[in-house]
Scaffold this active site. Structure first.
Site, PDB file in Angstrom:
ATOM      1  N   ASP A 100      19.490  93.140 -13.656  1.00  6.44           N
ATOM      2  CA  ASP A 100      20.456  91.986 -13.243  1.00  6.44           C
ATOM      3  C   ASP A 100      21.169  91.477 -14.204  1.00  6.44           C
ATOM      4  O   ASP A 100      22.387  90.950 -13.874  1.00  6.44           O
ATOM      5  CB  ASP A 100      19.482  91.091 -12.200  1.00  6.44           C
ATOM      6  CG  ASP A 100      19.992  90.933 -10.717  1.00  6.44           C
ATOM      7  OD1 ASP A 100      21.086  91.417 -10.457  1.00  6.44           O
ATOM      8  OD2 ASP A 100      19.207  90.424 -10.184  1.00  6.44           O
ATOM      9  N   LYS A 104      19.700  96.728  -0.792  1.00  2.61           N
ATOM     10  CA  LYS A 104      19.448  97.145  -2.122  1.00  2.61           C
ATOM     11  C   LYS A 104      18.317  98.241  -1.981  1.00  2.61           C
ATOM     12  O   LYS A 104      18.206  99.228  -2.611  1.00  2.61           O
ATOM     13  CB  LYS A 104      18.829  95.942  -3.107  1.00  2.61           C
ATOM     14  CG  LYS A 104      19.875  95.018  -3.542  1.00  2.61           C
ATOM     15  CD  LYS A 104      19.491  93.792  -4.078  1.00  2.61           C
ATOM     16  CE  LYS A 104      20.845  92.960  -4.359  1.00  2.61           C
ATOM     17  NZ  LYS A 104      20.419  91.364  -4.962  1.00  2.61           N
ATOM     18  N   GLN A 138      15.331  87.992  -6.652  1.00  4.07           N
ATOM     19  CA  GLN A 138      16.442  87.652  -5.819  1.00  4.07           C
ATOM     20  C   GLN A 138      16.533  86.278  -5.789  1.00  4.07           C
ATOM     21  O   GLN A 138      15.503  85.429  -5.668  1.00  4.07           O
ATOM     22  CB  GLN A 138      16.224  88.082  -4.310  1.00  4.07           C
ATOM     23  CG  GLN A 138      17.268  88.050  -3.314  1.00  4.07           C
ATOM     24  CD  GLN A 138      18.692  88.776  -3.762  1.00  4.07           C
ATOM     25  OE1 GLN A 138      18.788  89.733  -4.174  1.00  4.07           O
ATOM     26  NE2 GLN A 138      19.809  87.859  -3.440  1.00  4.07           N
TER      27      GLN A 138
HETATM   28  N1  GUN Z   1      21.573  85.976  -5.354  1.00  3.30           N
HETATM   29  C1  GUN Z   1      23.055  86.140  -5.315  1.00  3.30           C
HETATM   30  N2  GUN Z   1      23.583  87.203  -5.879  1.00  3.30           N
HETATM   31  C2  GUN Z   1      22.452  87.709  -6.558  1.00  3.30           C
HETATM   32  C3  GUN Z   1      22.348  88.815  -7.581  1.00  3.30           C
HETATM   33  O1  GUN Z   1      23.565  89.602  -7.636  1.00  3.30           O
HETATM   34  N3  GUN Z   1      21.103  89.296  -7.786  1.00  3.30           N
HETATM   35  C4  GUN Z   1      20.018  88.419  -7.746  1.00  3.30           C
HETATM   36  N4  GUN Z   1      19.020  88.880  -8.183  1.00  3.30           N
HETATM   37  N5  GUN Z   1      20.111  87.366  -6.702  1.00  3.30           N
HETATM   38  C5  GUN Z   1      21.233  87.095  -6.249  1.00  3.30           C
END
Ligand code: GUN
Length: 285
Positions: free
Chosen positions: A119, A52, A96
């Site tokens: 998100d 990211k 995350q």
């Molecule tokens: N953990 C697994 N997939 C994701 C996601 O798309 N966003 C976040 N923040 N955590 C995750």
């Protein structure tokens, strides 16, 4: 069988985002900013956060990662989020997941300012999605919809079967499909006779994290397969939830893993962050 190439589409989308971010900077002087909270040492989470951050660098966005130890307190994370909510250089906040056991994840996600919730996990944005209103949509299911659209696959009236009912993938996937007038079935860990349901699918979406969960006898001839799983085999290979080798011989379209849904997720995070930055720029005008 044709591959649904998420790598190619994400590259195209990222190029558009780079241009739009440049235009935003020229017009307003603002650079989109993403703040990430990473708790603990989980290698998969660390790898996702690294991807990211790299994507933000490619797009010319500002990004900052707050790494916290596994034994961090609830209040320490909450204070960091409050700081990010008040920081005008931050347009998007991403926590995350998963968070360690001692942390109340719901409370954390509810603290994120909805206009920075790139998100799409805040109940405000979840509610807007289920009601069919504009808001932030979780990146993975949003990326899946863009990928289908690129190949002119219209879900309207189709039997869409979603395997997995998580808040991150399955539920928002089902909402997006329903909003696009698909007939939607959601299967999960308690579903009796999964095969009976998957055989009904014109389009099958699978995101549970189980290697080879979907075998060739579970898929209708000519179905479209969207594999949202990311798993690592014992010898370190990345694979999805679908037995690609066998199922790909039977279906009309399929997403590869890697190179399918994964890169689209990252592109949608950039897209959501740019959307947040534009909205914040408008508010300041
Ligand atoms: N953990 C697994 N997939 C994701 C996601 O798309 N966003 C976040 N923040 N955590 C995750």
């Amino acid at each position: 069988m044709q591959l649904l190439d998420g790598k190619a589409l994400s590259t195209k989308i990222e190029a558009e985002i780079v241009n739009e971010a440049k235009n935003l900077k020229n017009k307003t002087g603002l650079v989109p900013g993403l703040a990430v909270i990473l708790v603990g040492q989980d290698p998969a989470s660390a790898a996702y956060v690294k991807m990211k951050k790299k994507a933000c660098d490619r797009a010319g966005f500002y990004s900052v990662t707050h790494e916290m130890p596994n034994d961090i307190s609830q209040s320490a994370i909450e204070n960091t989020i409050k700081m990010m909510n008040n920081n005008p250089n931050i347009d998007g906040i991403l926590i995350q997941l998963p968070l360690p056991k001692q942390i109340d994840t719901t409370k954390i996600l509810e603290l994120v300012e909805p206009s920075k919730d790139v998100d799409g996990f805040h109940p405000y944005n979840v509610g807007r999605l289920t009601t069919g209103l504009d808001g932030f949509v979780p990146c993975t299911p949003l990326g899946v919809m863009k990928l289908l659209d690129e190949y002119n696959i219209d879900v309207k009236g189709k039997n869409c079967v979603v395997v997995g009912a998580s808040n991150i993938v399955g539920k928002p996937m089902a909402s997006l499909l329903l909003n696009a007038n698909a007939t939607v079935e959601i299967c999960h860990i308690f579903t009796d006779d999964l095969k009976k349901h998957t055989l009904n699918a014109d389009i099958l979406f699978v995101g549970v994290g189980v290697i080879n969960l979907i075998k060739e006898d579970m898929v209708k001839d000519g179905a479209i397969i969207v594999d949202i799983g990311i798993n690592r085999t014992d010898d370190g290979k990345l694979v999805g939830d679908v037995d690609f080798e066998k199922v790909s011989k039977k279906c009309s379209y399929i997403t590869p893993v890697p190179g399918g849904v994964g890169p689209m997720t990252i592109a949608m995070l950039l897209s959501n962050t740019l959307k947040a930055a534009k909205a914040h720029a408008n508010e300041r005008e």
